[in-house]
Design a protein around this motif. Structure first.
Motif, PDB file in Angstrom:
ATOM      1  N   LEU A  24       0.813  -1.217   0.000  1.00 31.84           N
ATOM      2  CA  LEU A  24       0.000   0.000   0.000  1.00 31.84           C
ATOM      3  C   LEU A  24       0.846   1.267   0.000  1.00 31.84           C
ATOM      4  N   ALA A  25       2.019   1.205   0.620  1.00 27.67           N
ATOM      5  CA  ALA A  25       2.863   2.394   0.675  1.00 27.67           C
ATOM      6  C   ALA A  25       3.334   2.818  -0.711  1.00 27.67           C
ATOM      7  N   LYS A  26       3.278   1.902  -1.679  1.00 23.96           N
ATOM      8  CA  LYS A  26       3.708   2.206  -3.040  1.00 23.96           C
ATOM      9  C   LYS A  26       2.537   2.294  -4.016  1.00 23.96           C
ATOM     10  N   ALA A  27       1.323   2.241  -3.513  1.00 25.38           N
ATOM     11  CA  ALA A  27       0.152   2.224  -4.392  1.00 25.38           C
ATOM     12  C   ALA A  27       0.046   3.531  -5.166  1.00 25.38           C
ATOM     13  N   ASP A  28      -0.229   3.414  -6.471  1.00 22.96           N
ATOM     14  CA  ASP A  28      -0.450   4.600  -7.284  1.00 22.96           C
ATOM     15  C   ASP A  28      -1.952   4.824  -7.467  1.00 22.96           C
ATOM     16  N   ALA A  29      -2.311   5.826  -8.254  1.00 22.75           N
ATOM     17  CA  ALA A  29      -3.719   6.190  -8.411  1.00 22.75           C
ATOM     18  C   ALA A  29      -4.522   5.063  -9.053  1.00 22.75           C
ATOM     19  N   THR A  30      -3.920   4.338  -9.999  1.00 19.29           N
ATOM     20  CA  THR A  30      -4.632   3.245 -10.655  1.00 19.29           C
ATOM     21  C   THR A  30      -4.900   2.106  -9.685  1.00 19.29           C
ATOM     22  N   GLU A  31      -3.903   1.769  -8.873  1.00 15.38           N
ATOM     23  CA  GLU A  31      -4.105   0.728  -7.862  1.00 15.38           C
ATOM     24  C   GLU A  31      -5.127   1.169  -6.829  1.00 15.38           C
ATOM     25  N   ALA A  32      -5.093   2.449  -6.448  1.00 13.95           N
ATOM     26  CA  ALA A  32      -6.080   2.959  -5.496  1.00 13.95           C
ATOM     27  C   ALA A  32      -7.494   2.837  -6.061  1.00 13.95           C
ATOM     28  N   ALA A  33      -7.660   3.054  -7.355  1.00 10.86           N
ATOM     29  CA  ALA A  33      -8.981   2.906  -7.976  1.00 10.86           C
ATOM     30  C   ALA A  33      -9.443   1.454  -7.917  1.00 10.86           C
ATOM     31  N   LEU A  38     -12.754  -2.830  -5.033  1.00 11.87           N
ATOM     32  CA  LEU A  38     -12.821  -3.966  -4.107  1.00 11.87           C
ATOM     33  C   LEU A  38     -13.586  -3.586  -2.843  1.00 11.87           C
ATOM     34  N   LEU A  39     -13.347  -2.383  -2.355  1.00  6.65           N
ATOM     35  CA  LEU A  39     -14.031  -1.940  -1.142  1.00  6.65           C
ATOM     36  C   LEU A  39     -15.530  -1.832  -1.380  1.00  6.65           C
ATOM     37  N   HIS A  40     -15.925  -1.345  -2.535  1.00 10.21           N
ATOM     38  CA  HIS A  40     -17.350  -1.232  -2.832  1.00 10.21           C
ATOM     39  C   HIS A  40     -18.004  -2.621  -2.852  1.00 10.21           C
ATOM     40  N   GLU A  41     -17.246  -3.627  -3.286  1.00  9.21           N
ATOM     41  CA  GLU A  41     -17.782  -4.989  -3.342  1.00  9.21           C
ATOM     42  C   GLU A  41     -17.827  -5.651  -1.967  1.00  9.21           C
ATOM     43  N   HIS A  42     -16.746  -5.501  -1.177  1.00 16.72           N
ATOM     44  CA  HIS A  42     -16.607  -6.263   0.071  1.00 16.72           C
ATOM     45  C   HIS A  42     -16.894  -5.436   1.330  1.00 16.72           C
ATOM     46  N   MET A  43     -16.926  -4.119   1.213  1.00 14.18           N
ATOM     47  CA  MET A  43     -17.270  -3.180   2.290  1.00 14.18           C
ATOM     48  C   MET A  43     -16.179  -2.988   3.336  1.00 14.18           C
ATOM     49  N   VAL A  44     -15.422  -4.028   3.659  1.00  8.37           N
ATOM     50  CA  VAL A  44     -14.270  -3.872   4.540  1.00  8.37           C
ATOM     51  C   VAL A  44     -13.154  -4.755   4.006  1.00  8.37           C
ATOM     52  N   LEU A  45     -11.936  -4.177   3.924  1.00  9.40           N
ATOM     53  CA  LEU A  45     -10.767  -4.872   3.397  1.00  9.40           C
ATOM     54  C   LEU A  45      -9.656  -4.877   4.443  1.00  9.40           C
ATOM     55  N   PHE A  46      -8.880  -5.955   4.446  1.00  6.08           N
ATOM     56  CA  PHE A  46      -7.760  -6.104   5.367  1.00  6.08           C
ATOM     57  C   PHE A  46      -6.500  -6.430   4.565  1.00  6.08           C
ATOM     58  N   PHE A  47      -5.428  -5.706   4.873  1.00  9.84           N
ATOM     59  CA  PHE A  47      -4.152  -5.878   4.197  1.00  9.84           C
ATOM     60  C   PHE A  47      -3.094  -6.189   5.257  1.00  9.84           C
ATOM     61  N   PRO A  48      -2.804  -7.463   5.516  1.00  2.00           N
ATOM     62  CA  PRO A  48      -1.860  -7.793   6.583  1.00  2.00           C
ATOM     63  C   PRO A  48      -0.415  -7.454   6.218  1.00  2.00           C
ATOM     64  N   ALA A  49       0.409  -7.303   7.274  1.00  3.81           N
ATOM     65  CA  ALA A  49       1.866  -7.142   7.149  1.00  3.81           C
ATOM     66  C   ALA A  49       2.266  -5.959   6.280  1.00  3.81           C
ATOM     67  N   GLN A  50       1.587  -4.832   6.430  1.00  3.88           N
ATOM     68  CA  GLN A  50       1.940  -3.613   5.689  1.00  3.88           C
ATOM     69  C   GLN A  50       2.954  -2.760   6.451  1.00  3.88           C
ATOM     70  N   HIS A  57       0.878   6.145   5.564  1.00  3.88           N
ATOM     71  CA  HIS A  57      -0.533   5.945   5.867  1.00  3.88           C
ATOM     72  C   HIS A  57      -1.349   7.149   5.368  1.00  3.88           C
ATOM     73  N   ILE A  58      -0.882   8.344   5.673  1.00  7.45           N
ATOM     74  CA  ILE A  58      -1.575   9.557   5.261  1.00  7.45           C
ATOM     75  C   ILE A  58      -1.564   9.696   3.741  1.00  7.45           C
ATOM     76  N   ALA A  59      -0.419   9.418   3.133  1.00  9.91           N
ATOM     77  CA  ALA A  59      -0.325   9.526   1.670  1.00  9.91           C
ATOM     78  C   ALA A  59      -1.266   8.540   0.987  1.00  9.91           C
ATOM     79  N   PHE A  60      -1.375   7.331   1.511  1.00 12.18           N
ATOM     80  CA  PHE A  60      -2.296   6.352   0.944  1.00 12.18           C
ATOM     81  C   PHE A  60      -3.734   6.836   1.091  1.00 12.18           C
ATOM     82  N   GLY A  61      -4.094   7.360   2.249  1.00 13.98           N
ATOM     83  CA  GLY A  61      -5.456   7.839   2.470  1.00 13.98           C
ATOM     84  C   GLY A  61      -5.856   8.953   1.523  1.00 13.98           C
ATOM     85  N   ARG A  62      -4.901   9.797   1.133  1.00 14.83           N
ATOM     86  CA  ARG A  62      -5.211  10.929   0.253  1.00 14.83           C
ATOM     87  C   ARG A  62      -5.627  10.490  -1.149  1.00 14.83           C
ATOM     88  N   HIS A  63      -5.342   9.244  -1.518  1.00 16.98           N
ATOM     89  CA  HIS A  63      -5.835   8.744  -2.807  1.00 16.98           C
ATOM     90  C   HIS A  63      -7.362   8.745  -2.859  1.00 16.98           C
TER      91      HIS A  63
END
Length: 298
Positions: A24-33, A38-50, A57-63
């Motif tokens: 996630l720390a390297k996610a770009d705008a396309t990956e964020a989309a 995925l979030l719209h489909e599953h409503m809650v997502l978990f990404f272990p070992a980030q 964290h803040i930069a990812f949220g700004r996407h």
């Protein structure tokens, strides 16, 4: 998602998925989309070992939109990171009532992104509930009733009962048309169009209804996990069953616009005697209606 070598594992029939193979720390705008889809489909997502830093964290949220710190719990917002909200269990940071974040605001949170910094070996799990499934599980007569109601929410749990907003009891997703129950035991105080006792009974039923196991997922945390949830269509609850420290950091994507059917009835205080009503059941609602009318007149 397969072309990205992401693995998506569904966690329950109702909602929730664990996603691996992405940094996630390297996610770009396309990956964020793609993550948003995925979030719209599953409503809650978990990404272990980030193991994300506050800056990543803040930069990812700004996407996903505008970030804001918590509007009431300013002592939990680090000065160096005003977009971040930190909760430490030993300082009372356990949200052990079912709730949707910040529903006492006119424009609540769109989504929340949580970084589990430290967690106990046993206990401290979090549960989420699918509010679309909860609405769909109601009987047709109760759906019809709820579709025409609104509810008053306040920030009383944060010692700010003066912060209030009215939202529809059933909200509608503008994109898909799906409907969801939008009341919670933590922030929802009153059905606007019903008397106080009637409201108490209906809210008690609805807030218990959304907590049923078939609507939920329960997640066992490990340090370094990032979780993100669609705040429009879920509630969550932290299980306060652990000994030891539990530390989370959260960024909140703001700007939700709660849409629903217009109420089919007038607010109850207007029906029984206008906004001069001094019933203890009606007093808070009367204050908010008067303040809202004054704001509209300006």
């Amino acid at each position: 998602m397969a072309t990205r070598n992401w693995q998506v594992k569904r966690l329950s029939a109702a909602l929730g998925a664990e996603v691996t193979g992405v940094t996630l720390a390297k996610a770009d705008a396309t990956e964020a989309a793609d993550i948003r889809r995925l979030l719209h489909e599953h409503m809650v997502l978990f990404f272990p070992a980030q193991f994300m830093s506050a800056e990543d964290h803040i930069a990812f949220g700004r996407h996903f939109g505008l970030l804001e710190g918590h509007p009431n719990l300013k002592e939990s917002t680090p000065k160096e990171h005003p977009e971040l909200f930190r909760l430490v269990a030993s300082q009372g940071g356990i949200a052990d009532e079912w709730h949707t974040d910040l529903t006492f605001l006119p424009r609540p949170a769109l989504m929340s992104i949580l970084n589990m910094k430290q967690c106990p070996e046993v206990g401290g799990d979090t549960m989420w509930s699918n509010l679309v499934a909860a609405y769909e599980g109601l009987s047709p007569p109760l759906k019809h009733l709820c579709d025409g109601l609104s509810a008053l929410h306040d920030a009383h749990p944060h010692d700010r009962a003066d912060r209030m907003a009215i939202h529809p009891v059933v909200r509608v997703d503008r994109e898909s048309g799906r409907k969801a129950l939008y009341v919670n035991e933590h922030f929802t105080r009153r059905i606007v169009e019903m008397s106080g006792p009637e409201s108490d009974h209906l809210l008690a039923y609805l807030t218990r209804w959304v907590q049923q196991p078939p609507f939920t997922v329960r997640y066992r945390w490990t340090a370094g996990t990032i979780a993100m949830w669609d705040n429009r269509f879920t509630q969550h609850y932290v299980i306060n069953d652990f000994v030891g420290e539990r530390v989370i950091e959260r960024v909140t994507v703001m700007g939700d616009q709660v849409r629903g059917t217009a109420p089919r009835w007038r607010p109850w205080p207007e029906v029984v005697g206008g906004t001069s009503s001094m019933s203890r059941h009606d007093r808070q609602l009367v204050r908010h209606l008067k303040a809202r009318a004054a704001d509209a007149a300006e």
